[in-house]
Motif scaffolding. Sequence first.
Motif, mmCIF file in Angstrom:
data_model
loop_
_atom_site.group_PDB
_atom_site.id
_atom_site.type_symbol
_atom_site.label_atom_id
_atom_site.label_comp_id
_atom_site.label_asym_id
_atom_site.label_seq_id
_atom_site.Cartn_x
_atom_site.Cartn_y
_atom_site.Cartn_z
ATOM 1 N N PHE A 736 0.827 -1.201 0.000
ATOM 2 C CA PHE A 736 0.000 0.000 0.000
ATOM 3 C C PHE A 736 0.869 1.261 0.000
ATOM 4 C CE2 PHE A 736 -2.008 3.422 2.421
ATOM 5 C CZ PHE A 736 -3.199 3.587 1.723
ATOM 6 N N GLU A 739 2.667 1.884 -3.306
ATOM 7 C CA GLU A 739 1.757 2.341 -4.354
ATOM 8 C C GLU A 739 1.279 3.761 -4.096
ATOM 9 O OE1 GLU A 739 -1.135 -0.715 -5.710
ATOM 10 O OE2 GLU A 739 -2.534 0.976 -5.760
ATOM 11 N N ALA A 740 0.887 4.010 -2.855
ATOM 12 C CA ALA A 740 0.365 5.335 -2.523
ATOM 13 C C ALA A 740 1.434 6.408 -2.682
ATOM 14 C CB ALA A 740 -0.186 5.326 -1.099
ATOM 15 N N ASN A 743 1.762 7.107 -6.320
ATOM 16 C CA ASN A 743 0.624 7.931 -6.739
ATOM 17 C C ASN A 743 0.846 9.386 -6.338
ATOM 18 O OD1 ASN A 743 -0.581 5.677 -7.710
ATOM 19 N ND2 ASN A 743 -2.385 5.734 -6.366
ATOM 20 N N TYR A 756 -3.853 11.208 -0.314
ATOM 21 C CA TYR A 756 -3.159 11.147 0.974
ATOM 22 C C TYR A 756 -2.082 12.211 1.039
ATOM 23 C CZ TYR A 756 -5.263 6.564 0.640
ATOM 24 O OH TYR A 756 -6.145 5.544 0.468
HETATM 25 C C1 NAG Z 1 -3.031 4.587 -7.016
HETATM 26 O O1 NAG Z 1 -3.700 5.063 -8.160
HETATM 27 C C2 NAG Z 1 -4.459 4.112 -8.862
HETATM 28 C C3 NAG Z 1 -4.910 4.803 -10.176
HETATM 29 O O2 NAG Z 1 -5.582 5.992 -9.872
HETATM 30 C C4 NAG Z 1 -5.579 3.655 -8.029
HETATM 31 O O3 NAG Z 1 -6.326 2.704 -8.699
HETATM 32 C C5 NAG Z 1 -5.016 3.051 -6.740
HETATM 33 O O4 NAG Z 1 -6.059 2.677 -5.912
HETATM 34 C C6 NAG Z 1 -4.124 4.026 -6.043
HETATM 35 N N1 NAG Z 1 -3.480 3.346 -4.914
HETATM 36 C C7 NAG Z 1 -3.528 3.755 -3.672
HETATM 37 C C8 NAG Z 1 -2.851 2.942 -2.664
HETATM 38 O O5 NAG Z 1 -4.099 4.839 -3.381
#
Ligand code: NAG
Length: 867
Positions: A736, A739-740, A743, A756
């Motif tokens: 998490f 990835e976050a 993003n 976030y």
């Molecule tokens: C990161 O971005 C993707 C594409 O917008 C989204 O699907 C995903 O849920 C996001 N991940 C997190 C951990 O926020």
Amino acid sequence: MRRFSTLILLCLLTVTESVLASVLAIDYGADWIKASLMKPGVPFDVLLNKDSKRKIQSSVGWKQSDRLFGSDALNIAGRFPLDTFSSLKYLQAAPYNSNAVSFYTSISSADVVETSRGTVALRRSDGTEWSVEELIAMQFAYVRELAESLAGERVYDVVVTVPPYYTQFERDAVVDAIEIAGMRTLALVNDGTAVAVNYAMTRTFPTPENHIIYDAGASSIRATVVNFASVVSDPKAKSLTKDSTQLSVTGVGFDRTTGGTELDRRLRNLMLDDFQRKHKKDLRGDKRAMAKLWKEAGRVKTVLSANADATATIESLSDDIDYRSKLTRAEFEEACQDLKGRYAQPIFDALEHAGLTLDNVTSVILTGGASRTPMIQSAVKAAVGDNKIALNVNADEAAVLGAALHGASLSRQFKTKDIKVSDIGAYDIQVSYLSEPKSPSTKTRTLSTLVLPAGSKTGSKKTLTFRRTEDFTVNLSYQTPPLDGFPTDLLAVDIIGVSDAIRNLTELGAVEPVVKATVSLSESGFASIRDAIAVGEYKSESIADKLKGFFGAGSSSSSEAGAEAETAARDDATTSSTADASPTADKAPVKDEPISLELKINFPSLAPMTVEEKRSARERLLAVDNEEAAKRRREEARNTLEGYLYRVRDLLDDTSETPFMKCSQEQERKAIQERLQETFSWLYEHGDDADTAQYLDKRSSLEVLERPIIHRYEEIQEFPRALNNSQMWNWHGRLFITEAKANLTAEIETGVPSKYTKEELDAVEKTLIEHEKWLNEWVEKQKAVKTNEDPVLLTSEMKARAKVLENQLQKLVRKKAPRTTKKASATSSSSSSAGASETSAATSASASSTTSAVPPTDDSGHGHDEL
Ligand SMILES: *[C@@H]1O[C@H](CO)[C@@H](O)[C@H](O)[C@H]1NC(C)=O
Ligand SMILES: *[C@@H]1O[C@H](CO)[C@@H](O)[C@H](O)[C@H]1NC(C)=O
Ligand SMILES: *[C@@H]1O[C@H](CO)[C@@H](O)[C@H](O)[C@H]1NC(C)=O
Ligand SMILES: *[C@@H]1O[C@H](CO)[C@@H](O)[C@H](O)[C@H]1NC(C)=O
Ligand SMILES: *[C@@H]1O[C@H](CO)[C@@H](O)[C@H](O)[C@H]1NC(C)=O
């Protein structure tokens, strides 16, 4: 007539409470008890006893200090003849000097004694005395407990069947027993009527039909003439009327001296005589032998119903003499020859009572256990013709099922077919009172009026009008003794406050104020005087002439013959008008409010039990229950202790690689071994007189020693799962955050609002790293621990720490995405609903719909698959 019965039903419904849960029906017979429970959601059927039998022997007994019911009780009668009580139905309300009691002593070995109420109690071999009501209450309570274990709740409301000929005294005795058993009487229902309800349940009667319910039971033979008529609603009429069946009893006939029990008695006499012939010994004074013969007579009678002969066998009947004898049906029938004419007679009595002939009857429905006896069946067939005999109801169960259906319709929470029941009283009931002396010197006379003649409908009320100026007493009694040795007087009712009330009415201008008292026959067959009023009559109105008609010629001047059953000359039309209303709604011309008079009800002869008497009987029964429960708990504690000791011994004995061995240390096993030995010898020495607490103590003193070992084993079992869970949350957390963060970087670059903040992500990462570090460190330490040592890392702590990490992750996942993005609006509804439950654990649906990186909240970690 029909309208009248509707009113009856309405009356009954208003007195029953609306929040009833289950309704229990009991068909209490001299030989058998049948019961049925009506409860929403429970299949409607006859209640089974603990051995899955559909009927329960009407016996209660004691084997030393153990109380037994049903066949368990009957089976010990030969060994404990003074402690086994059967056929108690014969003794309900029976005065000590009545024929009922002398008959009972001819069939039972029990020791009958007189109670302070003049009724009977039975004395056990230990000298304790139990009244008949108490013994029957024990049986009712036993049935109640069976029903409660099926219903899963307390059962209060009960309908009990009674023979139609039961007197008010006997009905009182039934109600007393119900109350002592801790239940409420919803109704008493005549057994023939109950069978009729059951019969009507699956049938309609487009044209009215008369049927006779012929019931040959243990204690009597009775016949009930019932008229069935269905009212089919007009489908076009949009009124509330629905299909209903009106069931009206129009006549009853009975013989209280013929029945299955009398046949048993004849059969036993045959065996007694036979034994005497063969062994030159009269067994009539030998209680054990008599009890054994009694039981065998019942069995032989059943065999003879299907076979031409039967063999009676009783081991060591007396002085080690084994009795064995062949009995033929012909011999048996010969011994009952004099009864032959009596079997069918109740049918004709009932018909006469109803004013009908056999031609008016569609069928004679046979019920009751003794209806299977060939000689009874053939006598009935011969009397009414084969073509009239109907064997289309269950001879054993129709009455109890009908009673339950009746009870269900009274309680109004069940959707049953609409069957309206109208029953009748079996005896002439009269009122008597003394005339009012015109002057102190004149003599008073006793005046009597037949107020509820036999055949009066239950639920009817009759108003009596008296011209009185002083308090007086009205007696209610059977016109003739209903049963040998039973009294006739039912109630003596003092009507109080008359002079005051009459004076007041006169002062108010009433010309001929009178006292009106209402006599009623309840649905359950109890006659009573419910209320009395003083009411003014006013000459000025043209009604005066009509009044003359009511009160007879002498009424205006002389008060001597001043009372009449107002309705006696008329019929149901008048009774029905008072059936649903208090006497104030009477059509009498009343200007002023009537004045209620006080009633004091006395029982001049056989009184029902007082509240005090019932309470102390109930307490006696509860004391027995408590004693038995304590005994059961003690037995249970002892058994569990024993079982536990053997299990521990086996654990110690098995030296293979059992979990117990793996997780215990030498000195622990030694300590357990020592305490085990100690406990075994304690059990041997004191086991028989120890109490519950001691058994429990002994067990826990061993359990304390075993518990650490069990704990180690449980921890070993649980550890892999807990570790998996902790690691899983580490893995998800890492995923998490990576990835976050990616993003976030991308969002900053493209200028899109981010979900976030960096701070939020850093905080989670910090928790994650701490958790990873803690886990690695302690898992290492735990690895060094041996299986028979206490763990240093507890799975409970692992779970708690993983939960902290999980919660922090979930909180971020549930966070609302910024509104401006397309994605956010697409998921806004789901995220807002999740937000509403933010404080509670997130549901798997909301969590997984928002992100794929974090699985649903679930300690077991099943959500892993969703990644
Ligand atoms: C990161 O971005 C993707 C594409 O917008 C989204 O699907 C995903 O849920 C996001 N991940 C997190 C951990 O926020
Ligand atoms: C009974 O039957 C008789 C003869 O068949 C008949 O005359 C009479 O009307 C019937 N009574 C009733 C009430 O049906
Ligand atoms: C009514 O009953 C009481 C009690 O049994 C008795 O003393 C009294 O004589 C009776 N009165 C009449 C009128 O029967
Ligand atoms: C009769 O009238 C008096 C005076 O009004 C009153 O106190 C008393 O209660 C009345 N008695 C009855 C029985 O109504
Ligand atoms: C850990 O959990 C995963 C997924 O629930 C499962 O496939 C795996 O077998 C588990 N491992 C252990 C050691 O329980």
